[in-house]
Design an enzyme around this catalytic site. Structure first.
Site, PDB file in Angstrom:
ATOM      1  N   HIS A 159       5.581 -13.061   6.662  1.00 21.99           N
ATOM      2  CA  HIS A 159       5.792 -11.642   6.343  1.00 21.99           C
ATOM      3  C   HIS A 159       6.918 -11.493   5.336  1.00 21.99           C
ATOM      4  O   HIS A 159       7.835 -12.309   5.297  1.00 21.99           O
ATOM      5  CB  HIS A 159       6.138 -10.854   7.616  1.00 21.99           C
ATOM      6  N   ARG A 194       3.288  -5.545  16.511  1.00 25.22           N
ATOM      7  CA  ARG A 194       1.907  -5.053  16.458  1.00 25.22           C
ATOM      8  C   ARG A 194       0.948  -6.159  16.916  1.00 25.22           C
ATOM      9  O   ARG A 194      -0.107  -5.886  17.461  1.00 25.22           O
ATOM     10  CB  ARG A 194       1.565  -4.587  15.034  1.00 25.22           C
ATOM     11  N   SER A 245       0.829  -1.221   0.000  1.00 23.33           N
ATOM     12  CA  SER A 245       0.000   0.000   0.000  1.00 23.33           C
ATOM     13  C   SER A 245       0.860   1.266   0.000  1.00 23.33           C
ATOM     14  O   SER A 245       0.603   2.200  -0.773  1.00 23.33           O
ATOM     15  CB  SER A 245      -0.976   0.001   1.180  1.00 23.33           C
ATOM     16  N   ASP A 258      -2.146  -8.847  11.339  1.00 27.12           N
ATOM     17  CA  ASP A 258      -3.517  -9.218  10.977  1.00 27.12           C
ATOM     18  C   ASP A 258      -4.028 -10.443  11.732  1.00 27.12           C
ATOM     19  O   ASP A 258      -5.229 -10.712  11.737  1.00 27.12           O
ATOM     20  CB  ASP A 258      -3.599  -9.487   9.466  1.00 27.12           C
ATOM     21  N   HIS A 307      -2.105  -8.938   1.681  1.00 29.37           N
ATOM     22  CA  HIS A 307      -1.720  -7.699   2.394  1.00 29.37           C
ATOM     23  C   HIS A 307      -2.826  -7.370   3.402  1.00 29.37           C
ATOM     24  O   HIS A 307      -3.134  -8.180   4.265  1.00 29.37           O
ATOM     25  CB  HIS A 307      -1.482  -6.606   1.339  1.00 29.37           C
TER      26      HIS A 307
HETATM   27  C1  LIG Z   1      -0.241  -6.131   6.840  1.00 27.45           C
HETATM   28  C2  LIG Z   1       0.368  -7.214   6.054  1.00 27.45           C
HETATM   29  O1  LIG Z   1       0.398  -7.126   4.870  1.00 27.45           O
HETATM   30  S1  LIG Z   1       1.065  -8.474   6.908  1.00 27.45           S
HETATM   31  C3  LIG Z   1       0.888  -9.865   5.800  1.00 27.45           C
HETATM   32  C4  LIG Z   1      -0.535 -10.300   5.692  1.00 27.45           C
HETATM   33  N1  LIG Z   1      -0.691 -11.504   4.834  1.00 27.45           N
HETATM   34  C5  LIG Z   1      -0.936 -12.716   5.339  1.00 27.45           C
HETATM   35  O2  LIG Z   1      -1.026 -12.907   6.541  1.00 27.45           O
HETATM   36  C6  LIG Z   1      -1.161 -13.822   4.330  1.00 27.45           C
HETATM   37  C7  LIG Z   1      -0.364 -15.076   4.695  1.00 27.45           C
HETATM   38  N2  LIG Z   1       1.050 -14.873   4.498  1.00 27.45           N
HETATM   39  C8  LIG Z   1       1.624 -14.923   3.255  1.00 27.45           C
HETATM   40  O3  LIG Z   1       0.991 -15.227   2.252  1.00 27.45           O
HETATM   41  C9  LIG Z   1       3.103 -14.601   3.131  1.00 27.45           C
HETATM   42  O4  LIG Z   1       3.756 -14.908   4.330  1.00 27.45           O
HETATM   43  C10 LIG Z   1       3.365 -13.123   2.766  1.00 27.45           C
HETATM   44  C11 LIG Z   1       2.640 -12.769   1.481  1.00 27.45           C
HETATM   45  C12 LIG Z   1       2.905 -12.205   3.870  1.00 27.45           C
HETATM   46  C13 LIG Z   1       4.858 -12.923   2.575  1.00 27.45           C
HETATM   47  O5  LIG Z   1       5.221 -13.606   1.413  1.00 27.45           O
HETATM   48  P1  LIG Z   1       6.732 -13.983   1.081  1.00 27.45           P
HETATM   49  O6  LIG Z   1       7.643 -12.871   1.453  1.00 27.45           O
HETATM   50  O7  LIG Z   1       6.753 -14.438  -0.321  1.00 27.45           O
HETATM   51  O8  LIG Z   1       6.943 -15.170   2.098  1.00 27.45           O
HETATM   52  P2  LIG Z   1       8.008 -16.371   2.014  1.00 27.45           P
HETATM   53  O9  LIG Z   1       9.240 -15.987   1.310  1.00 27.45           O
HETATM   54  O10 LIG Z   1       8.120 -16.909   3.391  1.00 27.45           O
HETATM   55  O11 LIG Z   1       7.227 -17.428   1.085  1.00 27.45           O
HETATM   56  C14 LIG Z   1       7.828 -18.646   0.734  1.00 27.45           C
HETATM   57  C15 LIG Z   1       6.771 -19.689   0.563  1.00 27.45           C
HETATM   58  O12 LIG Z   1       6.093 -19.912   1.814  1.00 27.45           O
HETATM   59  C16 LIG Z   1       4.706 -19.753   1.639  1.00 27.45           C
HETATM   60  N3  LIG Z   1       4.110 -19.117   2.811  1.00 27.45           N
HETATM   61  C17 LIG Z   1       4.460 -17.943   3.379  1.00 27.45           C
HETATM   62  N4  LIG Z   1       3.614 -17.656   4.383  1.00 27.45           N
HETATM   63  C18 LIG Z   1       2.718 -18.671   4.440  1.00 27.45           C
HETATM   64  C19 LIG Z   1       1.569 -18.909   5.236  1.00 27.45           C
HETATM   65  N5  LIG Z   1       1.153 -18.063   6.160  1.00 27.45           N
HETATM   66  N6  LIG Z   1       0.874 -20.044   5.014  1.00 27.45           N
HETATM   67  C20 LIG Z   1       1.263 -20.926   4.065  1.00 27.45           C
HETATM   68  N7  LIG Z   1       2.327 -20.718   3.265  1.00 27.45           N
HETATM   69  C21 LIG Z   1       3.035 -19.602   3.447  1.00 27.45           C
HETATM   70  C22 LIG Z   1       4.574 -18.821   0.444  1.00 27.45           C
HETATM   71  O13 LIG Z   1       3.288 -18.901  -0.113  1.00 27.45           O
HETATM   72  C23 LIG Z   1       5.682 -19.327  -0.447  1.00 27.45           C
HETATM   73  O14 LIG Z   1       5.226 -20.514  -1.035  1.00 27.45           O
HETATM   74  P3  LIG Z   1       5.600 -20.873  -2.588  1.00 27.45           P
HETATM   75  O15 LIG Z   1       7.097 -20.844  -2.660  1.00 27.45           O
HETATM   76  O16 LIG Z   1       4.995 -22.214  -2.785  1.00 27.45           O
HETATM   77  O17 LIG Z   1       4.980 -19.788  -3.412  1.00 27.45           O
HETATM   78  O1  LIG Z   2       5.354  -4.527   5.579  1.00 30.37           O
HETATM   79  C1  LIG Z   2       4.641  -5.221   4.841  1.00 30.37           C
HETATM   80  O2  LIG Z   2       5.051  -5.738   3.784  1.00 30.37           O
HETATM   81  C2  LIG Z   2       3.245  -5.526   5.190  1.00 30.37           C
HETATM   82  C3  LIG Z   2       2.819  -4.936   6.491  1.00 30.37           C
HETATM   83  O3  LIG Z   2       3.020  -5.514   7.541  1.00 30.37           O
HETATM   84  C4  LIG Z   2       2.211  -3.621   6.477  1.00 30.37           C
HETATM   85  O4  LIG Z   2       2.153  -2.988   5.423  1.00 30.37           O
HETATM   86  O5  LIG Z   2       1.760  -3.161   7.536  1.00 30.37           O
END
Ligand SMILES: CC(=O)SCCNC(=O)CCNC(=O)[C@H](O)C(C)(C)COP(=O)(O)OP(=O)(O)OC[C@H]1O[C@@H](n2cnc3c(N)ncnc32)[C@H](O)[C@@H]1OP(=O)(O)O
Ligand SMILES: O=C([O-])CC(=O)C(=O)O
Length: 510
Positions: free
Chosen positions: A385, A394, A308, A440, A338
């Site tokens: 993350h 947080r 964002s 989250d 996100h």
């Molecule tokens: C405010 C925010 O934005 S905080 C984040 C909110 N999002 C979530 O909670 C959704 C669940 N989490 C995720 O999808 C991921 O951890 C993300 C998008 C936040 C970060 O993604 P990345 O930096 O790519 O994470 P990472 O390098 O650890 O990913 C490697 C692998 O682990 C997987 N992985 C990461 N987190 C998770 C999870 N919570 N559950 C299952 N698999 C996961 C990824 O999907 C990826 O799989 P792939 O190689 O088969 O595609």
């Molecule tokens: O930092 C990030 O990539 C996601 C996150 O936790 C936020 O935007 O608050």
């Protein structure tokens, strides 16, 4: 300009009363009608027409507010010398390498690539967010709350992110008042939302409302009027404050339209920003107001690379105004990986409860359900993350809030259990870089506890939570947009390559 004239009139007021005199004395002097203050009184009165002056007391309050706010503006103004720092960095160190760009980075969402400057905050992988160098516990200690020992007021966070300085309570109160004075939303913004079906996702309605507010952009007007580049930041400041001020009314309207009776609850002039937003949503429990202050403060900023914030910065770079940039940011926030993850977490928790008929389940049952989620090729929402490698602070501070106020809530207890069971399972997958909970993973159960949820649950529920995140994010994105313009940041335009070109570059290198 009116602002600078006001500041100058106020400083003349101080000198008329006596250089040594404090603000209280100056105000008392102006409050007592006399021939020696009549001229200054009428000048100030002319300068603050927007405050709808009806009496000397109102003028005095307006003057107090201008005086406190002038320190905010002044702090911003004097820091424009940062432009020189930026120019010098470019001139003297333009060729310094900050790291390698690898194929992994290009194909891996640019993780770890240092590519942006962001003034308000930075994220350490282990310690998490720092707002202008201050951790969340430090902010809780040092930033003014609604009462002594209260959670940081979002206005205090805004002041801090904007200026890098810790405000005092009077300054924060003046900013609250300033935001309230800018909070009027034009009718057509509500009508634009009304044009969408009530079933539209709250985030779709929110972006639509923000786009309708764009009609009032000061930056757009100033640009069309030929404003000089050095002054771009001034209308950006106006737009940012107006936008932040108007978001709660828009956001609350969407909630009331979608989940309640659709009636608008007007702003309460005695409440701060977070409390007012809760009030306009229809919540007046003091504990909920306090949670809203904490919620907005901790969700405000997370350095510049998250989807964002980065989107806002990118979209503003060709001089799109703050409304356009923020609406784009909201569209990024609305993605399930996100900000929408806060909706997904609650939906997932409810699906656990629906599966077992109770939130009181065993560790084995929970582990089975998590494995089932993963086996369907889904992520466990609220975990993992892009930068963090430990539990998100947080998450921790929301947990502390819950332990204090709702320790026996069954969904909170389930959230606590999930935190024990998910990380070892994700670690075992061998590919997840961070198995720990993010922000989250927690917020939904707190909001749900205070009654902020839709009436009926269904598997396709479209929850409101990401709108709250969006309102909060304006506090982090807004200040950076002002600084982007103040520092003369250029249009953003990285280089891309075709897949063939990438293969060719790899072939050459091996
Ligand atoms: C405010 C925010 O934005 S905080 C984040 C909110 N999002 C979530 O909670 C959704 C669940 N989490 C995720 O999808 C991921 O951890 C993300 C998008 C936040 C970060 O993604 P990345 O930096 O790519 O994470 P990472 O390098 O650890 O990913 C490697 C692998 O682990 C997987 N992985 C990461 N987190 C998770 C999870 N919570 N559950 C299952 N698999 C996961 C990824 O999907 C990826 O799989 P792939 O190689 O088969 O595609
Ligand atoms: O930092 C990030 O990539 C996601 C996150 O936790 C936020 O935007 O608050």
């Amino acid at each position: 300009m009116a602002f600078f004239r006001s500041v100058s009139a106020l400083s003349r007021l101080r000198s008329r009363v006596g250089q040594q005199s404090n603000l209280a004395n100056s105000v008392r002097w102006l409050q007592t009608p006399s021939s020696s203050n009549a001229d200054l009184y009428s000048e100030l009165k002319e300068l603050v027409p927007e405050y709808q002056l009806v009496a000397r007391k109102t003028l005095v309050n307006s003057c107090k507010r201008m005086l406190y706010l002038s320190t905010l503006y002044f702090n911003l103004y004097i820091q424009i010398w940062l432009q020189e720092r930026v120019k010098k960095l470019k001139k003297d160190h333009g060729n310094v390498e900050l790291g390698k760009i690898t194929v992994d980075m290009v194909l891996g969402g640019m993780r770890g690539m240092t590519a942006l400057v962001w003034l308000g905050s930075a994220v350490d992988p282990d310690e998490g967010i720092r707002f202008r160098g201050m951790s969340i516990p430090e902010c809780q200690k040092k930033l003014p709350g609604a009462f002594p020992g209260g959670e940081p007021l979002p206005e205090a966070v805004l002041w801090l992110l904007l200026t890098g300085k810790i405000p005092n309570k009077e300054q924060v109160d003046s900013l609250s008042q300033e935001l309230r004075s800018r909070a009027t939303v034009p009718d057509y913004a509500y009508k634009a939302i009304d044009a969408l079906p009530v079933s539209a996702h709250p985030m779709t309605q929110f972006t639509t409302g923000v786009m309708a507010l764009q009609v009032q952009s000061e930056f757009q007007k100033a640009y069309e009027g030929g404003i000089a580049k050095a002054r771009y930041w001034e209308p950006t400041y106006e737009d940012t404050l107006n936008l932040i001020a108007r978001l709660p009314a828009i956001a609350a309207y969407i909630y009331r339209r979608k989940y309640k009776d659709g009636k608008i609850i007007p702003l309460d002039d005695s409440l701060d920003y977070g409390a007012n937003y809760a009030h306009m949503l229809g919540f007046d429990d003091p504990e909920m107001l306090e949670f809203m202050r904490l919620y907005i403060s901790i969700h405000s900023d997370h350095e510049g690379g998250n989807v964002s914030s980065h989107t806002a910065h990118l979209v503003a770079s060709p001089l799109s105004d703050p409304y356009l940039a923020f609406a784009a940011a909201l569209n990024g926030l609305a993605g399930p990986l996100h900000g929408l993850a806060n909706q997904e977490v609650l939906r997932w928790i409810r699906s656990v409860v629906a599966e077992f008929g109770t939130p009181k389940i065993s560790t084995e049952q929970l582990a089975d359900y998590i494995n089932k989620t993963l086996s369907k090729g889904q992520v466990v929402p609220g975990y993992g993350h892009g930068v963090l490698r430990q539990t998100d602070p947080r998450y921790t501070c929301q947990r502390e809030f819950a332990l204090k106020h709702l320790p026996n809530d069954p969904l909170f207890q389930l959230v606590s259990k999930i935190k024990e069971v998910v990380p070892p399972i994700l670690t075992k997958l061998g590919k997840v870089k961070n198995p720990w909970p993010n922000v989250d993973a927690h917020s939904g159960v707190l909001l749900n506890y205070y009654g902020l949820t839709e009436e009926k649950y269904s598997v396709t529920s479209r929850l409101y939570y990401t709108v709250l995140f969006g309102v909060s994010r304006s506090f982090g994105v807004g200040p950076q947009l002002i600084w982007d313009r103040a520092l003369g940041m250029p249009l953003e335009r990285p280089k891309s390559v075709t897949l063939e070109k990438l293969e060719q570059l790899c072939g050459k290198s091996s």
